[in-house]
Design a protein around this motif. Structure first.
Motif, short mmCIF file in Angstrom:
data_model
loop_
_atom_site.label_atom_id
_atom_site.label_comp_id
_atom_site.label_asym_id
_atom_site.label_seq_id
_atom_site.Cartn_x
_atom_site.Cartn_y
_atom_site.Cartn_z
N LYS A 221 35.20 10.25 -64.93
CA LYS A 221 34.08 9.36 -65.08
C LYS A 221 33.28 9.44 -66.15
O LYS A 221 32.38 8.89 -66.69
CB LYS A 221 33.17 9.78 -63.72
CG LYS A 221 33.62 9.52 -62.56
CD LYS A 221 33.00 9.73 -61.24
CE LYS A 221 33.78 9.54 -60.17
NZ LYS A 221 32.90 9.88 -58.91
N MET A 222 33.49 10.48 -67.07
CA MET A 222 32.75 10.50 -68.22
C MET A 222 33.19 9.95 -69.45
O MET A 222 32.71 9.73 -70.55
CB MET A 222 32.92 12.27 -68.66
CG MET A 222 31.90 13.32 -67.59
SD MET A 222 32.13 14.95 -68.44
CE MET A 222 33.13 15.54 -66.97
N MET A 223 34.43 9.08 -69.15
CA MET A 223 35.01 8.74 -70.23
C MET A 223 34.40 7.20 -70.01
O MET A 223 34.87 6.02 -69.53
CB MET A 223 36.58 8.46 -70.04
CG MET A 223 37.31 7.63 -71.06
SD MET A 223 36.94 8.39 -72.77
CE MET A 223 38.87 8.27 -73.29
N GLY A 224 33.07 6.91 -70.47
CA GLY A 224 32.27 5.61 -70.35
C GLY A 224 32.19 5.03 -71.79
O GLY A 224 32.99 5.26 -72.80
N SER A 225 31.58 3.79 -71.74
CA SER A 225 31.51 3.10 -72.98
C SER A 225 31.07 3.70 -74.26
O SER A 225 31.47 3.22 -75.19
CB SER A 225 30.59 1.55 -72.47
OG SER A 225 29.42 2.18 -72.08
N LYS A 226 30.20 4.74 -73.86
CA LYS A 226 29.77 5.41 -75.15
C LYS A 226 30.81 6.09 -75.97
O LYS A 226 30.88 6.11 -77.01
CB LYS A 226 28.50 6.07 -74.67
CG LYS A 226 27.36 5.70 -74.29
CD LYS A 226 26.22 6.52 -74.11
CE LYS A 226 24.88 5.60 -73.74
NZ LYS A 226 23.81 6.73 -73.24
N ILE A 227 31.66 6.83 -75.13
CA ILE A 227 32.79 7.59 -75.78
C ILE A 227 33.80 6.54 -76.26
O ILE A 227 34.18 6.74 -77.13
CB ILE A 227 33.41 8.29 -74.57
CG1 ILE A 227 32.32 9.38 -74.03
CG2 ILE A 227 34.76 9.13 -75.24
CD1 ILE A 227 31.99 10.51 -74.83
N ILE A 228 33.91 5.38 -75.53
CA ILE A 228 35.01 4.40 -76.12
C ILE A 228 34.28 3.86 -77.34
O ILE A 228 35.04 3.70 -78.55
CB ILE A 228 34.99 3.26 -75.05
CG1 ILE A 228 35.49 3.70 -73.77
CG2 ILE A 228 35.85 2.13 -75.58
CD1 ILE A 228 36.90 4.02 -73.78
N LYS A 229 33.10 3.67 -77.37
CA LYS A 229 32.49 3.40 -78.70
C LYS A 229 32.81 4.14 -79.79
O LYS A 229 33.03 3.98 -80.85
CB LYS A 229 30.77 3.13 -78.53
CG LYS A 229 30.20 2.87 -79.88
CD LYS A 229 28.78 3.16 -79.64
CE LYS A 229 28.15 3.16 -81.15
NZ LYS A 229 26.64 3.90 -81.02
N SER A 230 32.49 5.43 -79.67
CA SER A 230 32.64 6.48 -80.60
C SER A 230 34.17 6.57 -81.22
O SER A 230 34.44 6.74 -82.28
CB SER A 230 32.22 7.93 -80.47
OG SER A 230 32.80 8.42 -79.31
N ILE A 231 35.03 6.44 -80.24
CA ILE A 231 36.49 6.33 -80.35
C ILE A 231 36.83 5.45 -81.34
O ILE A 231 37.79 5.45 -82.08
CB ILE A 231 37.49 6.63 -79.01
CG1 ILE A 231 37.01 7.99 -78.57
CG2 ILE A 231 38.76 6.46 -79.35
CD1 ILE A 231 37.67 8.13 -77.16
N MET A 232 36.51 4.29 -80.71
CA MET A 232 36.97 3.04 -81.45
C MET A 232 35.93 2.30 -82.71
O MET A 232 36.50 1.40 -83.17
CB MET A 232 36.95 1.76 -80.29
CG MET A 232 37.89 2.01 -79.37
SD MET A 232 39.69 1.99 -79.93
CE MET A 232 40.64 2.99 -79.34
N LEU A 233 35.01 3.01 -83.06
CA LEU A 233 34.02 2.35 -84.02
C LEU A 233 34.83 2.11 -85.45
O LEU A 233 34.81 0.77 -85.96
CB LEU A 233 33.01 3.56 -84.30
CG LEU A 233 31.79 3.09 -85.11
CD1 LEU A 233 31.02 2.09 -84.27
CD2 LEU A 233 30.86 4.11 -85.39
#
Length: 130
Positions: free
Chosen positions: A67-79
């Motif tokens: 559940k911690m793999m949210g859009s903020k984490i996706i953003k930082s990974i995919m920036l």
């Protein structure tokens, strides 16, 4: 990110301006992992005051969802990838997260992460057309 990589989930026990405490969500399996920290007034850094760094549960270790793999984490990974290719599709991000990290995220989470990355790169839609 560490909790996501190690495939465990924690919960906030205390989260104030001066104290934080996070503990394992596996209390029912008697997992005692917990970390507590307090704010140092003179430099405004948090210092760990108590750490129980042992996981005692023997359940599923390698979960594919978190559940911690949210859009903020996706953003930082995919920036950087969105910066290179602003037209990157959410479905491609979904597949990359699955193949690179072994994590299942929803399409919607991948889409929101992509949009957050685009906003960060272009400073919002209005500035991207200026």
């Amino acid at each position: 990110m560490y909790a996501i990589e190690m495939r465990f989930e924690y919960k906030y026990v205390r989260n104030t301006k001066k104290h934080v405490a996070y503990c394992s969500k596996r209390e029912s399996e008697h997992c005692g992992w917990c970390v507590k920290a307090s704010l140092l007034e003179y430099n405004h850094f948090f210092v760990i005051t108590d750490l129980v760094n042992e996981h005692s549960y023997h359940g599923v270790v390698r979960l594919q969802t978190n559940k911690m793999m949210g859009s903020k984490i996706i953003k930082s990974i995919m920036l950087d990838k969105v910066r290179e290719n602003p037209n990157k599709k959410a479905i491609d991000i979904y597949h990359e997260i699955k193949s690179d990290y072994g994590m299942e995220v929803s399409y919607l989470t991948a889409w929101y992460g992509k949009e957050r990355a685009r906003e960060s790169v272009f400073d919002g839609d209005a500035n991207s057309y200026a």
